[in-house]
Design a protein around this motif. Structure first.
Motif, PDB file in Angstrom:
ATOM      1  N   LEU B  12       0.839  -1.203   0.000  1.00 38.07           N
ATOM      2  CA  LEU B  12       0.000   0.000   0.000  1.00 38.07           C
ATOM      3  C   LEU B  12       0.874   1.253   0.000  1.00 38.07           C
ATOM      4  O   LEU B  12       0.433   2.321  -0.400  1.00 38.07           O
ATOM      5  N   LEU B  17       1.772  -1.323  -9.394  1.00 32.63           N
ATOM      6  CA  LEU B  17       0.629  -1.980 -10.023  1.00 32.63           C
ATOM      7  C   LEU B  17       1.073  -3.283 -10.651  1.00 32.63           C
ATOM      8  O   LEU B  17       2.109  -3.333 -11.315  1.00 32.63           O
ATOM      9  N   TYR B  24      -6.224  -5.450  -3.335  1.00 30.84           N
ATOM     10  CA  TYR B  24      -5.269  -4.398  -2.966  1.00 30.84           C
ATOM     11  C   TYR B  24      -4.694  -3.753  -4.233  1.00 30.84           C
ATOM     12  O   TYR B  24      -4.475  -2.553  -4.294  1.00 30.84           O
ATOM     13  N   LEU B  26      -6.287  -3.534  -7.073  1.00 35.01           N
ATOM     14  CA  LEU B  26      -7.365  -2.699  -7.600  1.00 35.01           C
ATOM     15  C   LEU B  26      -7.415  -1.360  -6.867  1.00 35.01           C
ATOM     16  O   LEU B  26      -7.555  -0.293  -7.482  1.00 35.01           O
ATOM     17  N   TYR B  27      -7.257  -1.422  -5.541  1.00 34.00           N
ATOM     18  CA  TYR B  27      -7.252  -0.187  -4.743  1.00 34.00           C
ATOM     19  C   TYR B  27      -6.096   0.720  -5.157  1.00 34.00           C
ATOM     20  O   TYR B  27      -6.279   1.919  -5.379  1.00 34.00           O
ATOM     21  N   MET B  29      -4.653   0.840  -7.948  1.00 32.91           N
ATOM     22  CA  MET B  29      -4.921   1.350  -9.285  1.00 32.91           C
ATOM     23  C   MET B  29      -5.865   2.545  -9.232  1.00 32.91           C
ATOM     24  O   MET B  29      -5.713   3.510  -9.975  1.00 32.91           O
ATOM     25  N   THR B  30      -6.866   2.484  -8.328  1.00 30.70           N
ATOM     26  CA  THR B  30      -7.805   3.612  -8.215  1.00 30.70           C
ATOM     27  C   THR B  30      -7.120   4.825  -7.602  1.00 30.70           C
ATOM     28  O   THR B  30      -7.426   5.956  -7.947  1.00 30.70           O
ATOM     29  N   ARG B  32      -3.829   5.560  -7.822  1.00 31.84           N
ATOM     30  CA  ARG B  32      -2.855   6.122  -8.767  1.00 31.84           C
ATOM     31  C   ARG B  32      -3.580   6.482 -10.050  1.00 31.84           C
ATOM     32  O   ARG B  32      -3.452   5.814 -11.064  1.00 31.84           O
ATOM     33  N   SER B  33      -4.390   7.545  -9.971  1.00 34.22           N
ATOM     34  CA  SER B  33      -5.206   7.854 -11.140  1.00 34.22           C
ATOM     35  C   SER B  33      -4.591   8.944 -12.008  1.00 34.22           C
ATOM     36  O   SER B  33      -5.021   9.157 -13.129  1.00 34.22           O
ATOM     37  N   VAL B  35      -0.964  10.775 -13.642  1.00 32.82           N
ATOM     38  CA  VAL B  35       0.463  10.597 -13.912  1.00 32.82           C
ATOM     39  C   VAL B  35       1.234  11.675 -13.159  1.00 32.82           C
ATOM     40  O   VAL B  35       0.898  12.857 -13.229  1.00 32.82           O
ATOM     41  N   PRO B 195     -13.233  -5.511 -12.914  1.00 31.68           N
ATOM     42  CA  PRO B 195     -12.528  -4.408 -13.597  1.00 31.68           C
ATOM     43  C   PRO B 195     -11.391  -4.876 -14.504  1.00 31.68           C
ATOM     44  O   PRO B 195     -10.942  -4.133 -15.364  1.00 31.68           O
ATOM     45  N   SER B 229      -2.185  -1.847 -20.499  1.00 30.00           N
ATOM     46  CA  SER B 229      -1.169  -1.348 -19.582  1.00 30.00           C
ATOM     47  C   SER B 229      -1.738  -0.197 -18.773  1.00 30.00           C
ATOM     48  O   SER B 229      -2.422   0.659 -19.309  1.00 30.00           O
ATOM     49  N   PRO B 230      -1.471  -0.164 -17.457  1.00 23.48           N
ATOM     50  CA  PRO B 230      -2.008   0.951 -16.670  1.00 23.48           C
ATOM     51  C   PRO B 230      -1.291   2.276 -16.916  1.00 23.48           C
ATOM     52  O   PRO B 230      -1.735   3.301 -16.430  1.00 23.48           O
ATOM     53  N   PHE B 231      -0.187   2.231 -17.677  1.00 18.53           N
ATOM     54  CA  PHE B 231       0.628   3.427 -17.851  1.00 18.53           C
ATOM     55  C   PHE B 231       0.484   3.988 -19.258  1.00 18.53           C
ATOM     56  O   PHE B 231       0.386   3.232 -20.224  1.00 18.53           O
ATOM     57  N   PRO B 232       0.542   5.328 -19.389  1.00 15.84           N
ATOM     58  CA  PRO B 232       0.376   5.929 -20.713  1.00 15.84           C
ATOM     59  C   PRO B 232       1.617   5.707 -21.577  1.00 15.84           C
ATOM     60  O   PRO B 232       2.686   5.397 -21.054  1.00 15.84           O
TER      61      PRO B 232
END
Lengths: 300, 248
Positions: B12, B17, B24, B26-27, B29-30, B32-33, B35, B195, B229-232
Motif C-alpha cells: 500500500l 501496479l 489491494y 485494484l485499490y 490502481m484507483t 494512482r489515477s 500521472v 474491472p 497497460s495501466p501506464f500511458p
C-alpha cells in the motif's frame, strides 16, 4: 522481550479483514500458572474474551496503520461496487479500465452465437463462405475468422470425444465483459494488415511535368507496390484455400501425401531406411521405399 | 517465483501496479489515477521512474537479464501522420510487445488465471497445451496462429458442481458408460475481478474449450493501444529509452 497482542477482528462487519488471532503472554515472566489461556481451552469464549480485554487495554484501542484504514474505508465506500460482479455489463474503474491510460479501450469480444453462425456458414459451403467473405460480412480480420473456425472445429471434435463444453463459463464471461449480439458493438477491424517497414524519409527529385505514380515510388523505395502485394495475397488465397484440419486431442492429423509409382528396382532396396529426395529448384519429391519402389509425390 | 521479493507484491506504501485481480492491486490502481509530473527531475531519474513502474506491471516475474535479451529496439513502425486518419498513439506503447507472446501472459490475458503468477504456475504444472502438445514452459514464445488450451479443472473461476460430481461417479461405476453426460462446471467469478476482465485484440478466446488463439503481434492502431497497460505511452517511451541505451 516479545509482546504479542490479542486482537479481535476490528472494523468491517463484512469480515473482509482477516486479522490473525495471536495469544498474549504477560511481559514479565512466562510461568506455567500464568499461561491461563492454554488451561482455559474448555471455558466459553465470552469469559476468556472479557478477561483478556480487561488486562490488555492499549492493544484493543491500537489503530491500524493509516494506509490500511484508508483501504478499508475505500472497501466500504467506492470499492464496494467491485465486490460483487455485475452481470449486466463491464464494471471498469472509470471510462477505461486503467485511469492513467485512457488510450486503452477494450472492445468486448464477439458473442458465441455469432461464432457458431460463422462456423455453420463455412461448413455449409466452403467455396462460397471463405474466411475473406466471412470477414467482410462480420467486419473482422481474416486471421480472426480463421481462428474462430479452427477453435469451433476443435470444440466440436472435443465434445464428440467426451469433453464437456463449459457453457456456464462462456455465458458468465460474456455477461461480465458486456458482449452483445449486435454486430456493431463487437470488435471491428480491417480484413488484412499490410504494414510496411517505414524507415527514414527518402527524397527524390522529380521533374514538374512528369507524372509520379505509386509504382514509381515503389521503385525508388525498392519495395513491391501495394497493389502487387494485395494481388499476391489474393493469389495465395486462391491457390491454397483455407481448410479445416481434423485433429486428435488437438494435435493435427497429418494428411497422407498422394504418390505415383515411377519404377521399381529391388537392387536399390534397403532394409533399414526409406529415402526421400527433395529437388528444391523443381519442387519435386521422390521417395525410394525399402523394397526398392520409386514413388513421385504428386501433392502433399 | 522469480520476482523482486524484497518489495511486497501489493504494498500500500509503494503502490506498484501488478498483473493481478487482487483487491489491494485494484485499490492501488484507483489511487494512482494521475500521472506524476516528473519534469523537475533529471532525464535519467525520469527514465528510471518509468522503467520501475512499467516493469513492476509488465513481466514482474521476468528477470532483467531475461528481459534485456527479449527486448527489441526495432519497434513496428506505422504511417501515423497520413492525412484523414485518426492519429496513432506513440509507437512506444509497443515496448513490451515481446512479453505478450509468452505462454503465461497469454493464459493471464485470456482470463484463465487470477494473476500472472498463478498463470505461470498453471503452465509450470503442465495444465497448458499448445496445438495439442503439453508445454510446461512459461517462457515459451508462441507463433502466430497457435492454439493454447488450458485444463478446465485448473481454472480458479470454474468449480465442480455436486451434480456433475454425482453424474461422473455414476458414469464411472457403470460398465461401458458413455462419458460426456456430465454437466458443465459452475462459473464463480472472483470478487473484485470484473474491472480486469477484458480480452486484448490480438487474442481470440473460446471459453467453451478454454482455448485461445494468438492471432498476431500487437500493432499500432489509430486512437487506441492494443497492449493492456495501466501506464500511458509517454511512460513506456521513457522505459524504452532506458532499455535502448542500457544494452550491454
Amino acid at each position: 522481550m516479545s509482546s504479542q497482542l490479542l486482537t479481535r477482528a476490528l472494523g468491517s462487519a463484512k469480515a473482509t479483514l482477516r486479522a490473525p488471532l495471536i495469544t498474549s503472554i504477560p511481559t514479565s515472566q512466562r510461568l506455567f500458572h500464568s499461561t491461563r489461556f492454554s488451561l482455559n481451552e474448555d471455558k466459553p469464549e465470552g469469559e476468556e474474551g472479557a478477561a483478556s480485554e480487561e488486562s490488555e487495554e492499549t492493544p484493543v484501542n491500537k489503530k491500524l496503520p493509516f494506509r490500511r484504514r484508508n483501504f478499508h474505508k475505500w472497501l466500504q465506500g467506492e470499492g464496494s461496487r467491485f465486490a460483487t460482479p455485475s452481470f449486466s455489463g463491464p464494471n471498469y474503474i472509470g471510462e477505461s479500465p486503467f485511469p492513467m491510460n485512457p488510450l486503452f479501450k477494450p472492445t468486448p469480444p464477439m458473442s458465441n452465437h455469432a461464432k457458431e453462425e460463422i462456423y455453420r456458414l463455412h461448413r455449409s459451403d466452403t467455396t462460397k463462405w471463405t474466411p475473406r467473405q466471412l470477414g467482410t460480412k462480420y467486419n473482422i480480420s481474416i486471421k480472426r475468422v480463421e481462428a474462430i473456425l479452427r477453435l469451433k472445429h476443435l470444440e466440436k471434435e472435443m465434445v464428440a470425444s467426451g469433453f464437456v463444453a463449459q457453457e456456464n463459463f462462456t455465458r458468465g464471461m460474456e455477461q461480465l465483459m458486456g458482449v452483445k449480439n449486435e454486430r456493431s458493438a463487437a470488435i471491428v477491424e480491417p480484413l488484412t494488415d499490410i504494414l510496411p517497414q517505414v524507415g527514414s524519409p527518402k527524397f527524390e527529385a522529380v521533374n514538374e511535368d512528369k507524372t509520379f505514380t505509386a509504382e514509381d515510388a515503389a521503385n525508388v523505395l525498392k519495395r513491391r507496390p501495394l497493389a502487387e502485394i494485395k494481388a499476391n495475397l489474393l493469389e495465395q488465397e486462391r491457390k491454397n484455400p483455407f481448410k479445416l484440419v481434423d485433429s486428435v486431442k488437438g494435435v493435427a492429423v497429418k494428411e497422407e501425401s498422394v504418390t505415383k509409382p515411377v519404377s521399381k528396382n529391388s537392387a536399390e532396396g534397403n532394409a533399414r531406411f526409406k529415402f526421400s529426395f527433395v529437388d528444391t529448384s523443381k519442387k519435386t519429391t521422390l521417395i525410394r521405399e525399402k523394397d526398392g519402389t520409386l514413388l513421385q509425390v504428386q501433392q502433399s | 517465483m522469480v520476482r523482486n521479493a524484497t518489495i511486497p507484491a501489493f504494498s500500500l506504501r509503494r503502490q506498484m501496479l501488478r498483473m493481478s485481480w487482487n483487491k489491494y492491486n485494484l485499490y492501488n490502481m484507483t489511487q494512482r489515477s494521475r500521472v506524476v509530473n516528473n519534469s523537475n527531475k533529471t532525464l535519467y531519474q525520469q527514465k528510471w521512474a518509468s522503467k520501475k513502474d512499467t516493469r513492476a506491471y509488465h513481466g514482474d516475474q521476468i528477470t532483467e537479464r531475461q528481459w534485456q535479451s527479449m527486448f527489441k529496439t526495432r519497434l513496428p513502425t506505422a504511417n501515423t501522420k497520413v492525412g484523414g486518419v485518426e492519429p496513432h498513439p506513440p509507437v512506444f506503447a509497443l515496448t513490451y510487445a515481446e512479453m505478450e507472446r509468452r505462454l503465461d501472459f497469454i493464459v493471464f490475458r485470456s482470463n484463465f488465471a487470477p494473476s500472472i503468477y498463478a498463470a505461470r504456475q498453471l503452465v509450470g504444472h503442465g495444465k497448458v497445451t499448445v496445438n495439442g502438445k503439453p508445454m510446461p514452459f512459461p517462457s515459451h514464445r508462441v507463433t502466430d496462429g497457435d492454439i493454447v488450451t488450458v485444463e478446465p479443472t485448473s481454472i480458479l473461476t470454474l468449480k465442480k458442481t455436486s451434480k456433475s460430481a454425482e453424474e461422473s461417479a455414476e458414469a464411472s461405476s457403470e460398465e461401458g458408460a458413455t462419458s460426456g453426460h456430465a454437466a458443465p462446471m459452475e462459473f464463480v467469478p472472483q470478487p473484485f475481478s470484473q474491472p480486469f476482465l477484458f480480452v486484448p485484440d490480438y487474442l481470440e478466446v473460446n471459453y467453451n474449450t478454454c482455448s485461445t488463439v494468438f492471432l498476431r503481434s500487437p500493432i499500432s492502431r489509430p486512437g487506441k493501444t492494443e497492449i493492456p497497460s495501466p501506464f500511458p505511452p509517454q511512460m513506456h517511451a521513457l522505459a524504452y529509452e532506458f532499455y535502448a541505451r542500457n544494452r550491454k
